[in-house]
Enzyme design. Structure first.
Site, PDB file in Angstrom:
ATOM      1  N   HIS A  42     -22.122  38.088  -6.012  1.00  0.00           N
ATOM      2  CA  HIS A  42     -22.058  38.231  -7.521  1.00  0.00           C
ATOM      3  C   HIS A  42     -23.129  38.668  -8.151  1.00  0.00           C
ATOM      4  CE1 HIS A  42     -17.804  36.984  -7.423  1.00  0.00           C
ATOM      5  NE2 HIS A  42     -18.030  35.939  -6.847  1.00  0.00           N
ATOM      6  N   CYS A  67     -17.079  39.652  -2.995  1.00  0.00           N
ATOM      7  CA  CYS A  67     -16.480  38.354  -2.783  1.00  0.00           C
ATOM      8  C   CYS A  67     -14.990  38.375  -2.319  1.00  0.00           C
ATOM      9  CB  CYS A  67     -16.356  37.563  -4.145  1.00  0.00           C
ATOM     10  SG  CYS A  67     -16.397  35.755  -3.860  1.00  0.00           S
TER      11      CYS A  67
END
Length: 496
Positions: free
Chosen positions: A439, A338
């Site tokens: 994630h 991310c």
């Protein structure tokens, strides 16, 4: 059909008393006993969040509790999420969607707004209560913050609205447990005190029989019984959401393991992405911003960030950015998730000042890409194939980000993942350098095995099944709590 039970709520004398873990334990206990429980926390403050199947965002503590219940997470379990963007303000997420940034002063100071948020929390609770039995509520921090009490929508006001049998959790390991329990109960209003059914002493070290006199003293002082003394444990692994949990994690290199340095960022988000590494015996993960420890590692992981440009600026200022680049040139693996993935590119831009006052900043230059921070927030779960040309097609993860990443020039498309809808994610330069928005990507055995490629360790192991491991931990936690808490008393307090 099982008897309908009143809601039960766990509140604390302080932050990090263990409310979330005890809540998860009771979620699993009620499931084991044939009920259909669900967790609820009206308002959570955390940078560890999750994307639900519907694409809503919620705190990970309630995700863990939903897993313990054996149900899919839903934003009704955590209708209000505050995600700090700096020391004074947070992004407000309502029913899974961001509704803007607010300073703490504005958030707590605008009474009409707090009333509207409380109404939203009540509606979410009612929707849950119509589907599940019982609802297992969690409070936040301490319930005796008098300066915030009239504006608190998470603790005793929620207990009253829910009609919940309420239990006070106290951390004895900190010391001062008698003062904290007595003071907390003494400060309750009459309508709050009537809901308080018992005290749970948590994190007790040593022989619990030595606390028998303490039980009697607290009952005498408060009129409320101690219904459990739960021992300190380190052998049961339950994901923790609070950043204070990082203080308890490993922070140094170990021989005989694949050493993984996870870069400590000021606004680090979703550090739960790396919990799986603590459970897999091949790896020794440690959180650090020490350059020597970073350069000793076999693998360097760049985590997510709620303020990516600011955190990258700090890495450049303190020499860590150059240490990561040197480690990469020396043959170490560097992987970003991310915000960490965004940092690995050539450039990051924030033309609309969404994150702050840094319009643009050079990246680490490890991947041929540029990221522009945008207003739209992507939140979605995804099934994907890891390294599309491979056979690893049954992977799962989720995205939570405000940024669009594009390749530069004639850089070839080399995605980390191909999603079911045909979209691609991330960039895989080679086995030593890649990044992804996904994630939870490390929770997939195929990705863990790829991470371990090229290393010899003293540990030989087959594929690590993290999902099965977590189920075992929830059962162990439930067994521990059953052993040390008066469950007959608990059930009697919630039977209508």
């Amino acid at each position: 059909m099982k008897q309908h039970l009143r809601p039960i709520m766990f509140v604390g004398t302080c932050s990090d008393a263990g409310k979330s873990v005890i809540n998860a334990a009771f979620c699993r206990i009620f499931k084991q006993d044939g009920y259909q429980p669900a967790p609820f926390k009206a308002q959570n403050m955390s940078l560890n969040s999750y994307s639900t199947p519907e694409g809503g965002e919620m705190g990970r503590a309630q995700v863990v509790q939903a897993e313990a219940c054996g149900i899919s997470p839903h934003t009704d379990m955590n209708p209000i999420l505050l995600k700090p963007t700096n020391d004074k303000s947070s992004q407000v997420v309502l029913n899974g969607k961001p509704v803007g940034n607010m300073s703490a002063k504005d958030y707590f100071g605008i009474q009409n707004q707090k009333e509207e948020l409380f109404k939203e929390a009540i509606e979410a609770f009612k929707r849950l209560e119509a589907r599940y039995n019982p609802i297992v509520l969690e409070g936040a921090g301490s319930i005796s913050e008098l300066n915030l009490r009239d504006r608190d929508i998470t603790n005793m006001r929620m207990a009253i609205a829910a009609g919940a049998s309420t239990y006070l959790v106290a951390d004895i390991d900190r010391g001062g447990v008698f003062g904290s329990v007595y003071g907390t109960i003494a400060l309750l209003r009459p309508e709050e005190r009537v809901l308080m059914k018992g005290v749970i002493i948590n994190k007790f070290r040593g022989d619990a029989s030595l606390f028998e006199e303490g039980r009697s003293l607290l009952k005498e002082l408060t009129g409320i019984p101690v219904v459990g003394v739960i021992p300190w444990f380190r052998d049961i692994k339950i994901e923790e959401e609070d950043s204070v949990a990082l203080d308890m994690k490993n922070n140094t290199y170990k021989d005989g393991k694949i050493n993984v340095a996870i870069i400590l960022l000021k606004r680090m988000s979703n550090f739960t992405d790396f919990d799986v590494l603590e459970m897999d015996p091949r790896f020794n993960p440690y959180y650090t911003n020490n350059i020597d420890e970073i350069e000793k590692a076999d693998i360097i992981l760049l985590p997510g960030s709620k303020n990516t440009l600011s955190d990258l600026q700090s890495l450049r200022a303190n020499g860590i950015a150059m240490a990561i680049i040197r480690a990469h040139k020396a043959g170490k693996k560097v992987i970003g998730i991310c915000g960490g993935y965004q940092m690995m590119g050539v450039r990051l831009e924030d033309p609309e000042s969404i994150e702050g006052n840094i319009p643009a900043i050079p990246g680490l230059g490890l991947l041929p890409q540029c990221t522009v921070i945008e207003q739209e927030k992507i939140t979605r779960q995804s099934d994907f194939a890891f390294l599309p040309s491979s056979e690893n097609k049954d992977c799962k993860g989720y995205e939570i980000h405000m940024g669009r990443t594009t390749l530069l020039g004639d850089a070839p498309e080399q995605p980390v993942a191909r999603l079911e809808d045909g979209r691609t994610d991330g960039y895989y330069l080679n086995n030593r350098c890649w990044g992804s928005y996904m994630h939870g990507i490390l929770d997939n055995p195929a990705v863990l095995d790829n991470l371990a490629e090229g290393f010899d360790t003293e540990t030989t192991t087959g594929p690590f099944d993290y999902a099965a491991f977590k189920e075992e931990q929830y059962d162990k936690l439930a067994a521990l709590v059953r052993e040390h808490v008066d469950m007959e008393y608990i059930y009697n307090s919630i039977k209508n």
